[in-house]
Motif scaffolding. Structure first.
Motif, short mmCIF file in Angstrom:
data_model
loop_
_atom_site.label_atom_id
_atom_site.label_comp_id
_atom_site.label_asym_id
_atom_site.label_seq_id
_atom_site.Cartn_x
_atom_site.Cartn_y
_atom_site.Cartn_z
N GLU A 337 4.45 2.93 12.73
CA GLU A 337 4.86 2.90 11.33
C GLU A 337 4.97 1.45 10.87
O GLU A 337 5.30 0.56 11.65
CB GLU A 337 6.20 3.62 11.15
CG GLU A 337 6.16 5.10 11.50
CD GLU A 337 7.50 5.77 11.29
OE1 GLU A 337 8.47 5.05 10.96
OE2 GLU A 337 7.58 7.00 11.47
N THR A 358 1.16 -6.16 4.26
CA THR A 358 1.63 -4.80 4.56
C THR A 358 0.50 -3.80 4.35
O THR A 358 0.33 -2.86 5.15
CB THR A 358 2.84 -4.44 3.70
OG1 THR A 358 3.87 -5.41 3.89
CG2 THR A 358 3.38 -3.06 4.06
N LYS A 362 -1.11 -1.14 7.05
CA LYS A 362 -1.15 0.31 6.79
C LYS A 362 -2.57 0.86 6.92
O LYS A 362 -2.76 1.99 7.37
CB LYS A 362 -0.57 0.61 5.41
CG LYS A 362 0.94 0.44 5.34
CD LYS A 362 1.51 0.81 3.98
CE LYS A 362 3.02 0.73 3.98
NZ LYS A 362 3.61 1.06 2.66
#
Length: 366
Positions: A337, A358, A362
Motif C-alpha cells: 500500500e 505518490t 501507485k
C-alpha cells in the motif's frame, strides 16, 4: 560544447581467467575477501581468489554474508585492524562492493565514517586500503563508480558516500553464470536503466551516441541470454555496460540532472515494500519517465526513439517499455500500500512533487 572532465581512478580489467592478475595484485599480502552468500562459491570466484592469494604467498581472510549494513561494515573494519590486513577484495553485487569500499576506507576513518556516508564530508582522495572489486552480479557499476551506499537498520538511516574508488576492477563473465533466469534478466535491465539515466538529456553528441549504443547492445544481450544463458559474450556486454554507466564517460553534456532523480525514488520501494535495488529501479523506471515527461518531453521522446525505435508520445513508449521488461522475465509490480503520508516520511530529493511521486508508486502496485 560544455566543459567536462574524464576521470581514471580505477583500472578496469576484462578477463575470462583473472587468476594471473589476482596473484600479482595480492602477492605476499594479507588479503580480505568480502562476499555475500553461497553464489561466490558456486560460481568459482571464491576458489579463484583464495588459491591466487595463497599461491602468491599471501594470507587469505574472509568476511561472508556481507551487506551494506553499518554493523557488517564495522565488523569488517575490526577484522582488518585485528589481523593487519593489507588489501580488500569485494566480490558480488552492489551491496557487497559498497561494503568492501567502506571497509577499505573506514579502516582509516572509522570514527567519522557515518559523516562520509551522509555526505557531510568528502572521501575523495583520502587514504584507504588497496581495493579490488569483482562484480559477480553486474548491474550497479559500483566497481567503476565512486558511490558507496550504507544503511543502519538500528536507526533506519541510510546514505551514500560519494568519492571512494576501487584501485582495480576485474570483470569476469563466468562469475555470473550461476544466476537464474530472472536474476540474469535483472542484470541487463538494471544496467539499461542506469545507462539511460546517464544518457537522457545529454547534449554532448559524442557521449550521447555512446550511451545510446551501449543501451542498445545491453538490450540485445538480455534478449540473447533469454535464449542462451551460457552466452559469455552477452554477459560480457552487460558487465561492460554496468561499468560504463558509472564511469563518468556518459552524460558529459547534461545541463540538468533530472534523470538521476530515479536513484532518489528508488529508495521508496526499499523502505515501503522491502524491495531490493534491482527490482525497485527497474519497476519504477517506465513510470518515472512518464511523470518526468511533463517537464522534459522532447528529451525523453528522443531517448525512446534512438534507443528503442519507439515513436509516438512518452506514455505509449513507456507502456511498451513496461511490456518489454515483463516479457524479458522480470516482475514489474509491487505488492503493498502507498499513501502520500508514507512517501513524505522518506527523506529523498527530487524535482517531482509529492503527488507526482505518490502517483508513480501507485502505478507500480499490482
Amino acid at each position: 560544447m560544455k566543459d567536462f572532465q574524464l576521470r581514471n581512478d580505477t583500472k578496469l580489467l576484462f578477463r575470462n581467467d583473472p587468476t594471473g592478475e589476482l596473484a600479482a595484485l595480492t602477492a605476499e599480502k594479507k588479503t580480505l575477501l568480502v562476499y555475500g552468500g553461497g553464489s561466490a562459491k558456486k560460481n568459482g570466484c571464491y576458489d579463484d581468489v583464495k588459491k591466487a592469494v595463497e599461491n602468491a604467498g599471501g594470507i587469505f581472510y574472509e568476511l561472508a554474508d556481507a551487506s551494506r549494513e553499518l554493523e557488517v561494515i564495522e565488523k569488517g573494519i575490526r577484522l582488518v585492524k585485528e589481523n593487519g590486513i593489507e588489501l580488500v577484495i569485494g566480490a558480488g553485487g552492489a551491496n557487497i562492493m559498497d561494503c568492501a569500499k567502506l571497509i577499505a576506507f573506514g579502516t582509516y576513518h572509522a570514527d567519522d565514517l557515518w559523516a562520509y556516508v551522509k555526505a557531510e564530508k568528502n572521501p575523495y582522495g583520502l587514504k584507504k586500503l588497496p581495493l579490488i572489486l569483482m562484480p559477480t552480479y553486474p548491474s550497479s557499476g559500483s566497481e567503476y563508480g565512486l558511490g558507496a551506499v550504507s544503511a543502519d537498520s538500528r536507526t533506519g538511516d541510510f546514505g551514500t558516500a560519494y568519492g571512494i574508488a576501487a584501485d582495480t576492477a576485474i570483470l569476469v563473465p563466468k562469475y555470473s553464470m550461476s544466476l537464474g533466469e530472472e536474476m540474469t534478466a535483472y542484470t541487463g535491465l538494471v544496467t539499461l536503466v542506469q545507462l539511460s539515466a546517464s544518457t537522457i538529456g545529454d547534449k554532448n553528441p559524442v557521449s550521447y551516441d555512446i550511451g545510446i549504443s551501449v543501451i542498445r547492445n545491453v538490450l540485445a544481450a538480455v534478449k540473447k541470454l533469454k535464449e542462451n544463458p551460457e552466452d559469455s559474450d552477452a554477459r560480457g556486454v552487460i558487465l561492460y555496460g554496468a561499468s560504463i554507466s558509472t564511469s563518468g564517460r556518459l552524460g558529459l553534456g547534461k545541463e540538468e540532472n533530472y534523470a538521476y532523480d530515479i536513484y532518489e525514488l528508488e529508495f521508496i520501494p526499499e523502505v515501503l515494500f522491502g524491495a531490493v535495488y534491482r527490482k525497485s529501479l527497474t519497476t519504477l523506471f517506465p513510470r518515472f519517465l512518464k511523470a518526468m515527461a511533463k517537464y522534459h518531453d522532447s528529451d525523453i521522446r528522443r531517448y525512446f526513439k534512438d534507443a528503442f525505435g519507439y515513436g509516438g508520445n512518452v506514455k505509449e513508449s513507456a507502456d511498451k517499455m513496461l511490456e518489454l521488461f515483463s516479457e524479458l522475465g522480470v516482475d514489474m509490480y509491487f505488492d503493498g500500500e502507498v499513501s502520500a503520508e508514507k512517501v513524505k516520511e522518506i527523506d529523498i530529493a527530487t524535482l517531482l512533487s509529492l503527488d507526482e511521486v505518490t502517483g508513480i508508486m501507485k502505478e507500480c502496485l499490482r
